[in-house]
Design an enzyme around this catalytic site. Structure first.
Site, mmCIF file in Angstrom:
data_model
loop_
_atom_site.group_PDB
_atom_site.id
_atom_site.type_symbol
_atom_site.label_atom_id
_atom_site.label_comp_id
_atom_site.label_asym_id
_atom_site.label_seq_id
_atom_site.Cartn_x
_atom_site.Cartn_y
_atom_site.Cartn_z
ATOM 1 N NE ARG A 99 49.628 31.060 1.343
ATOM 2 C CZ ARG A 99 49.073 32.238 1.021
ATOM 3 N NH1 ARG A 99 50.782 32.906 0.593
ATOM 4 N NH2 ARG A 99 48.955 33.161 1.371
ATOM 5 C CB VAL A 108 54.261 35.838 -4.115
ATOM 6 C CG1 VAL A 108 54.595 36.034 -5.461
ATOM 7 C CG2 VAL A 108 52.427 34.948 -5.013
#
Length: 453
Positions: free
Chosen positions: A293, A296
């Site tokens: 994915r 952050v």
């Protein structure tokens, strides 16, 4: 290219995706829980759909509600962001079955790499060094005890679907192992809908270095340099920087090559990160896990490469080729990210939800703020405590550190306690300035310096 994308997330990452969509001419659909009705991502999206009550299990983790929202809004694709359903292969499969593009890797790829236990086996088969640990999932605490006896303490229990420091426990004896097994399993179930755990040897003196990769559906995979994420508390990252301040050119190339090799081995076709532990005593790198994915801290890689990873991720999901080759990737300057969390660093990081009376973000050259918080916003107790990311860029590491000092000094917020005072102290500490820190540094700094200041 997609016409309409649903963002299955909240907070700053939802805003980041909405902004990327706007720049690509794509309409955005926000989803939100009842607790997030006044959130900025709801206000900024072209459309917004409520998907349930405050608890994540009844909203942001509720697949049926998200798919229903996507079908009502008639979207082409869903971007999961990070956390929640971002590494849920079942969700990716359901999206495909509903003819909705999942902006991320395929369900098969998530199963291979997003499941931390399977990823270890995949990397081992590809010839990438891995930390000593369990072969697959540990079914019971007794299985964990038997392996710990064989490997020796300390050991690290990890949720197979984990991320963001959740579902992880260090155990130094039998009692803490059994307690940690139950706690990590419950946390994995609550946060990711999967209670399965695996275990690896806990390396005490190590640096956490990760490599950003991105691939397309045409067989191309590139890396976008590495990041050092060693400053963390209870496996939750606090400071990230790119490039790693201590790697040699040879080590940097070897890591990048290993990451690309791993990506190609599984046909990876999205943004992802391969995380490695560098054993400072043995002078060896070990593959730890892959995050299938966007992360952050993707921001620092963007700042030093000039590549917009979010837009690139959306483009490759739509079937386009990568807009660059490996030779095009040039890392220049230095970038640091500091996570501002609504918690009290003077009181064991107690969460500090509640109203934000006023907030002022820093500005000026080389400073970027990714945040969903505004004056009058109410910080919810139901979700992650991160309220902002301060990202700075400098021509070198020294300038980046000085710029971060200034940014933290300018960051003012009335209402909740935040981690800003800790960041100010870190940026003036000799070990950080020298770059001579590891994953054990922050806990030691807290007890010996920050709380004794």
């Amino acid at each position: 290219m997609f016409k309409k994308v649903l963002i299955a997330n909240r907070g700053e990452i939802a805003l980041r995706i909405i902004r990327a969509c706007k720049e690509l001419g794509i309409q955005s659909v926000a989803v939100y829980s009842e607790a997030d009705a006044d959130s900025l991502h709801v206000q900024m999206a072209d459309e917004a759909v409520c998907i349930g009550p405050a608890a994540a299990t009844d909203s942001y983790l509720k697949i049926t509600n998200i798919i229903s929202a996507a079908e009502v809004a008639d979207v082409d694709a869903i971007h999961p962001g990070y956390g929640f359903l971002a590494e849920n292969a079942h969700f990716a499969e359901i999206c495909a079955n509903c003819n909705i593009t999942f902006i991320g890797p395929s369900a098969e790829c998530i199963n291979q790499m997003g499941d931390k236990a399977i990823a270890r086996d995949t990397m081992k088969a590809a010839g990438v060094p891995i930390t000593p640990g369990s072969d697959g999932v540990l079914k019971t605490p007794d299985d964990a005890l038997a392996l710990a006896k064989k490997m020796g303490y300390p050991v690290l229990l990890k949720a197979v679907a984990g991320g963001g420091g959740k579902g992880m426990r260090v155990a130094r004896n039998d009692v803490s192992l059994v307690q940690g097994f139950m706690a990590a399993s419950a946390e994995g179930e609550a946060s990711f809908g999967n209670p399965d755990l695996f275990m690896e040897k806990y390396i005490e003196s190590a640096r956490h270095v990760e490599v950003q990769i991105i691939g397309d559906k045409h067989g191309n995979v590139c890396h976008v340099g590495e990041r050092d994420c060693s400053i963390q508390r209870r496996h939750q990252k606090l400071v990230e920087e790119a490039p790693c301040p201590t790697l040699t050119d040879e080590e940097r190339k070897a890591l990048g090559d290993a990451a690309v090799k791993a990506g190609k081995a599984v046909g990876y076709n999205s943004a992802g990160t391969l995380e490695f532990l560098y054993d400072e005593i043995e002078k060896k790198f070990y593959f730890m896990e892959m995050n299938t994915r966007i992360q952050v801290e993707h921001t620092v890689s963007e700042e030093v490469s000039g590549i917009d990873l979010m837009k690139e991720q959306i483009r490759v999901a739509a079937g386009e080729k990568l807009s660059f080759t490996q030779d095009d990737v040039k890392i220049t300057g230095h970038a640091i990210e500091y996570r501002v969390n609504a918690e009290d660093p003077y009181n064991n990081f107690t969460p500090a939800p509640g109203p934000v009376e006023a907030v002022h973000f820093p500005g000026g050259p080389g400073i970027r703020i990714d945040s969903h918080v505004y004056s009058g916003y109410n910080i919810s107790p139901y979700y992650d405590s991160m309220i902002a990311k301060i990202i700075v860029r400098g021509k070198d590491r020294e300038e980046a550190i000085m710029r971060m000092r200034r940014a933290l000094e300018e960051f003012t917020i009335s209402g909740p306690h935040t981690s800003v005072p800790l960041g100010e102290a870190l940026m003036t500490d000799k070990a950080f300035i020298d770059g001579s820190y590891n994953t054990a540094y922050l806990e030691k700094f807290m007890h010996e310096v920050f709380l004794n200041g």
